[in-house]
Design an enzyme around this catalytic site. Structure first.
Site, short mmCIF file in Angstrom:
data_model
loop_
_atom_site.label_atom_id
_atom_site.label_comp_id
_atom_site.label_asym_id
_atom_site.label_seq_id
_atom_site.Cartn_x
_atom_site.Cartn_y
_atom_site.Cartn_z
N HIS A 55 118.01 15.09 87.18
CA HIS A 55 118.07 15.82 85.91
C HIS A 55 116.67 16.21 85.42
O HIS A 55 116.49 17.24 84.77
CB HIS A 55 118.74 14.98 84.83
CG HIS A 55 120.25 15.10 84.81
ND1 HIS A 55 120.90 16.31 84.68
CD2 HIS A 55 121.22 14.16 84.89
CE1 HIS A 55 122.21 16.11 84.69
NE2 HIS A 55 122.44 14.82 84.82
N GLY A 97 124.56 6.51 82.65
CA GLY A 97 123.19 6.97 82.62
C GLY A 97 123.13 8.27 81.84
O GLY A 97 124.14 8.97 81.72
N HIS A 154 120.64 10.27 90.52
CA HIS A 154 121.32 11.29 89.72
C HIS A 154 120.48 11.65 88.48
O HIS A 154 120.25 12.82 88.18
CB HIS A 154 122.71 10.78 89.30
CG HIS A 154 123.49 11.69 88.42
ND1 HIS A 154 124.69 12.27 88.81
CD2 HIS A 154 123.26 12.16 87.16
CE1 HIS A 154 125.14 13.04 87.82
NE2 HIS A 154 124.30 12.98 86.81
N GLU A 155 120.00 10.60 87.79
CA GLU A 155 119.23 10.85 86.55
C GLU A 155 117.85 11.43 86.86
O GLU A 155 117.37 12.30 86.13
CB GLU A 155 119.12 9.57 85.72
CG GLU A 155 120.45 8.93 85.30
CD GLU A 155 121.41 9.88 84.59
OE1 GLU A 155 120.96 10.87 83.99
OE2 GLU A 155 122.63 9.64 84.67
N CYS A 166 129.25 13.78 85.56
CA CYS A 166 128.06 14.06 84.76
C CYS A 166 128.50 14.44 83.35
O CYS A 166 129.41 15.25 83.18
CB CYS A 166 127.25 15.19 85.40
SG CYS A 166 125.76 15.59 84.49
N LEU A 167 127.83 13.85 82.35
CA LEU A 167 128.18 14.13 80.95
C LEU A 167 127.95 15.59 80.59
O LEU A 167 128.57 16.09 79.65
CB LEU A 167 127.36 13.22 80.02
CG LEU A 167 127.63 11.72 80.17
CD1 LEU A 167 126.60 10.91 79.39
CD2 LEU A 167 129.03 11.38 79.71
N GLN A 191 119.39 16.09 78.89
CA GLN A 191 120.81 16.22 78.53
C GLN A 191 121.04 16.18 77.02
O GLN A 191 122.15 16.45 76.57
CB GLN A 191 121.64 15.12 79.20
CG GLN A 191 121.74 15.29 80.70
CD GLN A 191 122.63 14.23 81.31
OE1 GLN A 191 122.18 13.13 81.59
NE2 GLN A 191 123.91 14.53 81.47
ZN ZN Z 1 124.27 13.94 84.96
#
Ligand code: ZN
Length: 176
Positions: A147, A48, A143-144, A101-102, A53
């Site tokens: 963000h 995701g 999670h997304e 997380c990226l 991000q």
């Molecule tokens: Zn993340």
């Protein structure tokens, strides 16, 4: 051809901003952003990715669960654009599982999340969708969504003892 986008890292203010609603779905910039986000998340073995991000403070994210070296047990799904999402209802209790997380490379932690969420969002054409996600997909959605409100998974931890490096995670946990 889609463009691979640079991923904002924790510490950059965009990761902590509250993102704005998407208003004009037909805007080619939005459609290009969706295509580029999908190409980017697949390229970096993500499941995701949210628009903030990639430095775009918009309420838009991609769910793209698929088995890959970072998440060997992820279920397969068609990459999906989720725009202006809302959680309508959710399970009473939460379950803990490992997340990364990226924007926070190299770290994994046990994060409590609702086991299922009933959600509303717009697809990339602006059509309203109501859907229920469970388990890992519900986890990605939560999670997304976080963000979009400037919340990261480490904010949700119950216990700092439940953090590890990705190297240790892949050695110990993925073998279970
Ligand atoms: Zn993340």
């Amino acid at each position: 051809m889609a463009t691979l986008l640079q991923i904002a890292q924790l510490g950059h203010p965009v990761i902590r901003q509250k993102a704005k609603q998407v208003e004009r779905f037909e805007d080619p910039k939005i459609q290009t952003l969706v295509d580029d986000l999908i190409a980017t998340v697949m390229d970096v073995n993500g499941v995701g990715i949210a628009a903030p991000q990639v430095y775009e403070s918009l309420r838009l994210f991609i769910m793209a669960s698929h088995p890959n070296p970072r998440y060997p047990k992820a279920p397969d799904m068609e990459p999906t654009a989720i725009i202006n999402p809302k959680i309508i209802s959710h399970s009473r209790s939460k379950e803990k599982d490992w997340e990364g997380c990226l924007s926070i490379p190299g770290i994994r932690a046990l994060v409590p999340r609702y086991k299922w969420v009933k959600v509303q969002y717009c697809d990339r054409q602006g059509k309203k969708v109501i859907q229920t996600y469970t388990d890992f997909l519900a986890r990605i959605f939560q999670h997304e969504s976080d963000h979009l409100d400037g919340i990261i998974f480490l904010d949700r931890l119950e216990n700092m003892q439940e953090v590890m490096t990705e190297k240790e995670y892949l050695k110990v946990v993925a073998k279970l």
